[in-house]
Design an enzyme around this catalytic site. Structure first.
Site, PDB file in Angstrom:
ATOM      1  CB  SER A 656      -0.949   0.012   1.207  1.00  0.00           C
ATOM      2  OG  SER A 656      -0.220   0.055   2.419  1.00  0.00           O
ATOM      3  CE  LYS A 699      -3.270   1.728   4.975  1.00  0.00           C
ATOM      4  NZ  LYS A 699      -3.025   1.207   3.597  1.00  0.00           N
TER       5      LYS A 699
END
Length: 797
Positions: A656, A699
């Site tokens: 990611s 996140k």
């Protein structure tokens, strides 16, 4: 900075507002525990339950294992009532080979009835039979035999006395035996002195007669012994006749009741013969001294009535008399003894002793003719238990395990024969475990031919919401919880979307929602409301908040170095998700890149020191592929780049951060600085396309908290893959900050869009500078290198 890549605050939450739900509380709706939006899984489940052939056991996987387990249990209960009740399973004594007990099968309930009848029979043998042998009538018969025996013995002795008298002798009875004394002419016993005065010829004559008398006396004594033996048999016949009459009454009842079972009929015959072989034991003629010794030393065994009739017990291993259909067996204790049964062993000094009465059944016996429903994780918690089930499915037999222990020097044990069983095993677990089992055991797919995978998410909508409300109503009914208001249900639905990380899907795992209802009930005043749900969520987050605050303090004190303002070359904020137990939270991670002339390509420092997982290393290799494909079509890629996760001392995995790593590389090559107030997540492919990632909400919220702690400037935000827009279910505080322009979220599809957001410079200009730098790295000639360095490229503002 506003552009068409920036998301509006309305896009950061669940898109529906009017659900069409009209109830006020769950009291107004019907409880229902059915599962929705799992049509394929449920159809396969019904199909699998219909299959009874060998090998069609089932492995069911899904995120909400408890709901799946409970649903399957409900379906099994419905199916089981339509099936026959399996027979009772019993162990009996084996008279031919006592170390190998016999198994008999009886109609449901007959096992216990037979056991109770045999128990009553045993009590009769122990407590009543001896009294029947001691009745007045029996005693008269014995006394008559004793009198007749005495008379016959007297007759035999009189015959001896008459014969001796005719020979001139008198019979003398002494403790040491019979003696013979010569008589005088007057018929009186000859004294010793008179005998000594006789001449040798007379003495010799007397001795010869005594020899004749001794021979005759032996014949008489033999006759007496034969008479005693005969009358002893007559005495035994009296006992045997009484025993036959008394025991015969019970035997007739038992045979009339259970004679249809061939094994039972033979067993009753064996008992009758066993009793007749040792009638004296039941008459109370056993050695009392020996019994006293065995009472003090029980490990020597007991040959008395109690020990003998112990063989006549019935060990009902499985009693199905109370069932209304096929058995359904489930347990969280899956130890080997609980699965296959035990043989209990009594240990005394150096000898261990057991018998068929010490055998107990296991779950595999109890499940015979029905179903065995288990959680896979429970099964794997007990080493060897899965192998036992697998072996049983292969062989169709259960071997009962001895549960003796210690260092016994001698074991008086038994070896039960394997018992044939037939049942369907249904395992509920993770798909990952299913995949692991199929990889490790080639026979697993043959044993579990039905694999059912319940989806982790369900489609949102009014039907799904009402189904969740109905299941919550069922929970409230079962656990006596207050009803939940309509706005409380919608708050729970929002939480479900967050768990699923989707605006269109809800989590199929209802357990966290049910837990939240239980916890919210603590704050409820008659009804569980939206505010109660929010309070409960805050309580759940206290532990997570503590961890986050500890981390935020490190950012505040610059222990964790991160910039959320300004611009830097070759430096960017990536986003990582950390999990602790059931909690996860995001935090920014500084990623730096350096580039210079070389041949090694892009190197992951974490990977070089063994801290990088395979997926992260793959992402770094993709960056090298992208640079070569995009910039090195006409000249060789001569580059050495180093990527580092700063202040990361544990393992790093996942791809990611690959787009963030690429931006840092491009910044280092172009010398164009990146905005530190924009954190980045998303993977990249070799063509520069941005790909979706997981943990998107954690996140974003993690970076927002750090920016808030360091001071919101209105220029900070997060850049995410465009495909993740539908996964956004953000905290209200973050959404409010976006609405007020204090925080920004950008959704991009390619690296060009991302580099423009991060630099404020057109992507073409950055690419031109990168290409120029790579050309410089590629040349070997000093003259050509000097020329390239003099060429001008557009400078970034």
């Amino acid at each position: 900075m506003k552009n068409n890549l920036e998301l509006k605050w309305e896009e950061l939450k669940i898109p529906y507002t009017n659900t069409g739900i009209t109830f006020s509380t769950t009291d107004e709706i019907k409880a229902d525990e059915s599962i929705i939006d799992q049509e394929n899984a449920l159809a396969t489940l019904e199909f699998g339950l219909q299959l009874g052939a060998k090998g069609y056991n089932m492995y069911i996987s899904g995120s909400d294992q408890k709901t799946i387990f409970d649903y399957v249990l409900g379906r099994l209960k419905d199916k089981a009532t339509k099936r026959n009740v399996p027979p009772d399973m019993c162990y009996i004594y084996n008279f031919e080979n006592p170390s190998t007990p016999k198994v008999i099968w009886m109609q449901p309930g007959d096992g216990i009835r037979f056991k109770n009848d045999m128990k009553e029979f045993k009590q009769f043998l122990i407590n009543e039979l001896k009294d029947r042998l001691d009745t007045l009538e029996a005693e008269k018969k014995r006394q008559k035999l004793i009198t007749e025996l005495d008379e016959k013995k007297e007759e035999a002795l009189a015959e001896l006395k008459t014969y001796a008298k005719d020979m001139g002798f008198q019979v003398k009875m002494a403790e040491e035996g019979l003696g013979f004394i010569p008589l005088t002419l007057e018929g009186k016993p000859l004294s010793m002195d008179a005998y000594e005065k006789l001449d040798d010829a007379d003495k010799h004559t007397i001795e010869e007669v005594i020899d004749q008398l001794s021979e005759f006396s032996e014949e008489v004594l033999k006759k007496v012994r034969d008479i005693e033996k005969l009358y002893s048999q007559y005495m035994d016949d009296i006992d045997e006749t009484i025993v036959l009459n008394e025991v015969g009454y019970y035997m007739k009842y038992l045979k009339d009741t259970y004679g249809s079972y061939d094994e039972v009929s033979q067993y009753l015959d064996d008992i009758a013969n066993d009793i007749l072989e040792d009638v004296s034991i039941f008459a109370g003629n056993s050695n009392s001294e020996g019994q006293d010794i065995k009472g003090l030393l029980p490990w020597l065994g007991n040959s008395g009535v109690s020990e003998k009739v112990n063989h006549y017990s019935i060990n009902v291993l499985v009693d199905n008399g109370g069932l209304k259909g096929a058995p359904i067996i489930t347990s969280r204790d899956l130890s080997q003894g609980h699965l296959v049964g035990k043989i209990r062993i009594d240990t005394e000094v150096t000898t261990s002793h057991t018998d068929f009465n010490q055998i107990s059944a296991g779950m595999l016996h109890q499940a015979n003719g029905g179903y065995l429903l288990l959680y896979v994780k429970d099964l794997l918690d007990y080493p060897g238990s899965f192998d036992l089930i697998r072996r049983t499915l292969k062989t169709g037999e259960v071997n009962i395990e001895s549960m003796g222990g210690g260092n016994n020097t001698n074991t008086i044990g038994i070896t039960p024969q394997p018992i044939p069983v037939d049942f369907k095993v249904i395992l509920v677990g993770d798909y990952e475990i299913y995949h692991l089992l199929t990889e490790m055991d080639l026979s697993f797919k043959d044993l579990f031919k039905i694999n059912i995978d319940f989806k982790d998410t369900i489609t949102s909508g009014e039907v799904a919401i009402m189904n969740i409300a109905s299941q919550i109503k069922s929970l409230c009914n079962k656990e006596d919880l207050p009803p939940v208001s309509c706005d409380g249900i919608l708050q729970l639905v929002e939480y479900s979307h967050r768990l699923a990380e989707s605006q269109e899907k809800m989590s199929a795992n209802l357990q966290p929602i049910m837990d939240l209802v239980r916890e919210a009930s603590v704050f409820a005043q008659g009804t569980i409301t939206k505010d109660n749900i929010i309070q409960a969520r805050r309580m759940k987050m206290l532990f997570k908040d503590t961890l986050q605050k500890n981390i935020e303090e490190k950012y505040a004190k610059n222990i964790f170095l991160v910039d959320v303002m300004g611009k830097k070359v070759g430096q960017i904020n990536g986003l990582a998700v950390y999990s602790v137990g059931d909690f996860s939270f995001g935090r920014p991670v500084r990623i730096t890149a350096t580039t210079y002339r070389g041949k090694s390509g892009v190197v992951d420092i974490e990977g070089a020191v063994g801290l990088s997982g395979s997926i992260h290393s793959k992402g770094v290799q993709i960056i090298t592929g992208f640079l070569g494909n995009h910039f090195a079509q006409n000249y060789p890629l001569s580059l050495c780049g180093k990527i580092c996760f700063e202040q990361s001392y544990g393992g790093v995995d996942g791809d990611s951060a690959s787009s963030a790593e690429l931006y840092a590389i491009l910044s280092s090559l172009s010398e164009v600085p990146l905005r530190q107030g924009i954190a980045v997540t998303g993977s990249i492919n070799q063509y520069g396309q941005i790909q979706p990632v997981g943990g998107i909400n954690d996140k974003i919220e993690g970076f927002y908290r750090v920016c808030k702690q360091k001071g919101l400037t209105g220029k900070q935000g997060v850049m995410i893959p465009d495909q993740n827009k539908g996964d956004l279910v953000l905290d209200e505080e973050v959404i409010k900050a976006v609405e007020q322009g204090k925080f920004h979220i950008y959704a991009i599809t390619s690296f060009r869009e991302g580099i423009e957001v991060l630099t404020g410079v057109p992507a073409a200009q950055v690419e031109e500078r990168v290409a120029h730098k790579l050309k410089i790295y590629s040349v070997d000639s000093p003259e050509k290198l000097s020329r390239l360095k003099k060429q001008k490229v557009k400078k970034s503002k």
